[in-house]
Design a protein around this motif. Structure first.
Motif, PDB file in Angstrom:
ATOM      1  N   ASN A 158      13.604 -10.109  -6.187  1.00 26.04           N
ATOM      2  CA  ASN A 158      12.846  -9.742  -4.993  1.00 26.04           C
ATOM      3  C   ASN A 158      13.417 -10.370  -3.735  1.00 26.04           C
ATOM      4  O   ASN A 158      13.337  -9.792  -2.659  1.00 26.04           O
ATOM      5  CB  ASN A 158      11.373 -10.123  -5.166  1.00 26.04           C
ATOM      6  CG  ASN A 158      10.644  -9.107  -6.023  1.00 26.04           C
ATOM      7  OD1 ASN A 158      10.839  -7.900  -5.875  1.00 26.04           O
ATOM      8  ND2 ASN A 158       9.832  -9.593  -6.949  1.00 26.04           N
TER       9      ASN A 158
ATOM     10  N   LYS B  52       4.687  -9.503  -0.604  1.00 26.44           N
ATOM     11  CA  LYS B  52       5.299  -8.242  -0.172  1.00 26.44           C
ATOM     12  C   LYS B  52       4.360  -7.504   0.784  1.00 26.44           C
ATOM     13  O   LYS B  52       4.799  -6.932   1.786  1.00 26.44           O
ATOM     14  CB  LYS B  52       5.584  -7.354  -1.382  1.00 26.44           C
ATOM     15  CG  LYS B  52       6.818  -7.771  -2.164  1.00 26.44           C
ATOM     16  CD  LYS B  52       7.084  -6.763  -3.260  1.00 26.44           C
ATOM     17  CE  LYS B  52       8.292  -7.160  -4.081  1.00 26.44           C
ATOM     18  NZ  LYS B  52       8.497  -6.234  -5.209  1.00 26.44           N
TER      19      LYS B  52
ATOM     20  N   PHE C  72       9.530 -15.866  -3.877  1.00 20.96           N
ATOM     21  CA  PHE C  72      10.063 -14.653  -4.513  1.00 20.96           C
ATOM     22  C   PHE C  72      11.068 -15.011  -5.601  1.00 20.96           C
ATOM     23  O   PHE C  72      11.818 -15.973  -5.478  1.00 20.96           O
ATOM     24  CB  PHE C  72      10.770 -13.771  -3.479  1.00 20.96           C
ATOM     25  CG  PHE C  72       9.829 -12.987  -2.618  1.00 20.96           C
ATOM     26  CD1 PHE C  72       8.903 -12.107  -3.184  1.00 20.96           C
ATOM     27  CD2 PHE C  72       9.872 -13.099  -1.240  1.00 20.96           C
ATOM     28  CE1 PHE C  72       8.039 -11.373  -2.389  1.00 20.96           C
ATOM     29  CE2 PHE C  72       9.013 -12.362  -0.441  1.00 20.96           C
ATOM     30  CZ  PHE C  72       8.100 -11.505  -1.016  1.00 20.96           C
TER      31      PHE C  72
END
Lengths: 297, 413
Positions: free
Chosen positions: A164, A137, A160
């Motif tokens: 996410n 991220k 992810f």
């Protein structure tokens, strides 16, 4: 608009990018697809001016991509990594400075993005203390924080979890609404199918397919059916009606010859295997991908 | 250029904050002091207690006279420096005499003993036998005492006037005085010059090797996690290279300043002679030029490494190149005007170390200083150019190390 014209890059005898021409319009996600080693990363690196092409040109809004345009480009490389021993905020600040932002802009934007990606509490932690997903991220933030015109995401969803993935997808779609030019390079065909409006499929540095997703499906066309089943379906190999097929856990996608009616085909197989569901479909991007690459080889 | 400064700032701050740097900042001078200052102090420091020295005179001719000669030496507090013991006993064999004297040394009853014996061809053989060898001062004194004694005897036996004997016994020492300007004497003898030059060369080498390794390692990190792709899609490779060199040089300068402060405080404590800092401005200039030169080289060549082992190899080869000139330190000091030294002070790889030495040993004409500085500046520019070309390709190069031919192709592009 990003225009790539007659791009050629060779490494010794190998043509990594072989005369590629395409353009990417703002407001649409451009999917760059291809098997491993097809030349996707080299193409991206050439667009970014990381390596010099042997021939061809790359124009962003009619201007050649040189160091003057570095600040208008955001890039998320496929292989991720950050300075592990450094603090999250420091790393973001450094990379944002390199993209020409000033300190006060960086402060507000960092807070905004950390909050948007739901990790504001990691701001003062060391990168190595974060989970892999959270490190990704941070890297995503460094690609978008300077509000670039052109965004290139190489496998943005790998690593992810589904929640996410959804979060990143939403952020990318947000960026799209703001009129960004977005290139998405991926192996995940279902993601590409859902997100991309335009597709460029390359193999061995050459264009295999290109155009809007719906055009490609129409062009690829043909007679496709999908069925869910229980049992053994090896017999598909021997059927004259079948051009090719792909098997997914308990589903099969079959490309039938043009003159074969699906209901006739269904009648033929219904005695051999238990059919739980049967439908006539457009070919999936996955099928198109596999067929196109296989035919070329 | 603005981005190069950003890179420099990052490289500097990230490294200054690291524990490794803070430790090296204080540990390095401690090591250098331990290796260069302490032995000098210990070697020249006189012992402060009387030593028990035995004499085993198998010729039975020298004991009492030698005893008198040696007892001349006094300690600072006017006590005799040596207490002499006769190890000779008439009834025993040579072997058992030596064995019992050896035993006394081993048992710490004696600090050592002099063994005087005749060899087969009637020539004399004198040994100083002790548990530790290396006490140069003691041995030098014994040697002088014994030789004095022999000369005196020989001359007496030839019936020479005792006055002449006294004249012969008197020694004249040649003092070394370094001239810097006509009529102006420099201070410090060989040891002092040696010591103050060597300390700067050691510092230069340690710093370059240390920061070179740090640099190559951090580049390797950026390469292996592909941060490098983000970096050079944000700034040009030249900016990145220049920023790294700039950041590291600033870091090096910080180190030198801290070390100088430590050095000055040692002058205060009278451990380091003030003359070590006579030519500090020139030394610093050569130091910085040498540092930038080698750092640039490290960045360029180090960029081709893609594993820890390769990085290790590259840094050790480069370090070897750097340490090589130290072979010539002694010869430079002994003969600063030899043609070898002259040649070495015009080759950019050896120039900084050799010039740091020469500046300390003998005055150097201004034109030579200017020429060497110019050579260094030009070499830095050339190395920058070559390094940035290798760097541009090297940072994106993975897998086995590139061949020389490949690098040639890179240099042409």
């Amino acid at each position: 608009m990003l225009e790539v014209k007659n791009l050629i890059k060779t490494f010794g005898q190998v043509k990594a990018v072989d005369n590629l021409t395409f353009s990417v319009k703002p407001g649409k996600i451009f999917g760059m697809l291809g098997p491993n080693g097809a030349g996707k990363t080299t193409t991206i690196r050439t667009i970014l001016n990381i390596i010099k092409p042997n021939a061809g040109e790359v124009l962003l809004n009619q201007k050649p991509v040189t160091q003057d345009l570095f600040n208008s480009i955001g890039y998320l490389p496929e292989e991720r990594g950050l300075y592990k021993k450094s603090k999250v905020a420091d790393v973001i600040t450094y990379l944002a400075h390199l993209k020409g932002m000033n300190s006060s802009q960086i402060k507000t934007e960092t807070d905004k993005w950390l909050k948007k990606l739901e990790i504001p509490h990691y701001k003062d932690r060391k990168v190595e203390e974060l989970s892999k997903g959270n490190q990704q991220k941070i890297q995503f933030i460094t690609a978008v924080i300077h509000n670039p015109e052109l965004l290139i995401f190489d496998e943005p969803f790998s690593g992810f979890d589904p929640i996410n993935q959804q979060l990143i997808k939403d952020v990318i779609l947000d960026l799209l609404d703001n009129g960004k030019i977005i290139i998405l390079s991926t192996h995940q065909m279902d993601t590409a199918e859902k997100l991309c409006n335009e597709i460029l499929l390359i193999n061995e540095g050459k264009e295999v397919l290109s155009g809007s997703l719906s055009d490609i499906k129409q062009k690829f066309g043909g007679n496709h059916i999908k069925f869910a089943y229980e049992g053994e379906i090896k017999f598909l190999n021997e059927m004259d009606e079948v051009l090719s097929f792909e098997i997914y856990s308990n589903e099969a996608e079959v490309h039938l010859k043009n003159d074969v009616k699906p209901e006739i085909f269904l009648r033929k197989i219904i005695d051999k295997v238990t059919i739980k569901q049967f439908s006539i479909i457009e070919p999936t991007l996955n099928k198109i991908f596999i067929d196109s690459i296989k035919n070329k080889n | 250029m603005k981005k190069a400064v950003t890179v420099a700032k990052w490289e500097f701050l990230e490294k200054v904050k690291s524990k490794a740097f803070i430790i090296s900042l204080f540990v390095t001078p401690a090591i250098i002091i331990a290796f260069s200052v302490l032995p000098t102090i210990l070697a020249t420091k006189e012992s402060d207690s009387t030593k028990a020295i035995g004499i085993l005179d198998l010729t039975k001719e020298y004991f009492s006279d030698l005893k008198n000669e040696i007892e001349v030496y006094k300690l600072n507090n006017n006590l005799p420096a040596y207490a002499i013991l006769n190890n000779y006993k008439p009834d025993l064999s040579t072997d058992s005499l030596i064995k019992s004297a050896d035993a006394m040394v081993i048992d710490n009853k004696l600090d050592g003993y002099l063994l005087i014996q005749k060899e087969n061809n009637d020539s004399l053989k004198v040994e100083f036998r002790s548990k530790s060898i290396g006490n140069f001062q003691d041995v030098a004194r014994f040697e002088e005492a014994f030789n004095n004694l022999r000369i005196k005897r020989k001359l007496l036996s030839e019936n020479i006037d005792p006055k002449i004997i006294e004249v012969i016994k008197q020694r004249t020492n040649v003092n070394q005085i370094k001239i810097e300007k006509p009529g102006e004497e420099g201070k410090g003898g060989f040891e002092m010059v040696f010591f103050s030059s060597i300390i700067f060369i050691l510092l230069l080498m340690m710093m370059i090797i240390y920061s070179g390794q740090m640099l190559v390692r951090s580049m390797l990190e950026e390469k292996s996690n592909r941060l490098i792709e983000i970096l050079i899609s944000s700034c040009t490779p030249q900016d990145l290279l220049f920023g790294k060199v700039l950041g590291l040089s600033t870091l090096g300068l910080t180190q030198v300043v801290v070390w100088l402060l430590i050095g000055f405080s040692l002058i205060g404590a009278a451990i380091v002679p003030i003359t070590s800092f006579d030519n500090i401005h020139l030394i610093l200039l050569y130091f910085i030029l040498g540092f930038i030169f080698y750092t640039t080289l490290f960045v360029g060549i180090g960029s081709v490494a893609s594993t820890e082992q390769e990085a290790q190899q590259i840094t050790s080869y480069l370090s070897l190149l750097l340490v090589l000139p130290s072979v010539f330190i002694i010869s430079t000091l002994q003969n600063p005007d030899s043609s070898l030294v002259k040649i070495l002070s015009y080759i950019p790889f050896t120039l900084p170390s050799v010039m740091i030495l020469r500046v300390n040993v003998s005055p150097i004409p201004l034109w030579e200083i200017l020429v060497t500085m110019l050579i260094m500046l030009l070499s830095i520019l050339i190395v920058m150019k070559i390094s940035s070309k290798i760097f541009r390709f090297g940072i994106l190069y993975y897998g086995k190390m590139p061949s020389l031919n490949e690098i040639k192709v890179w240099l042409k592009e």
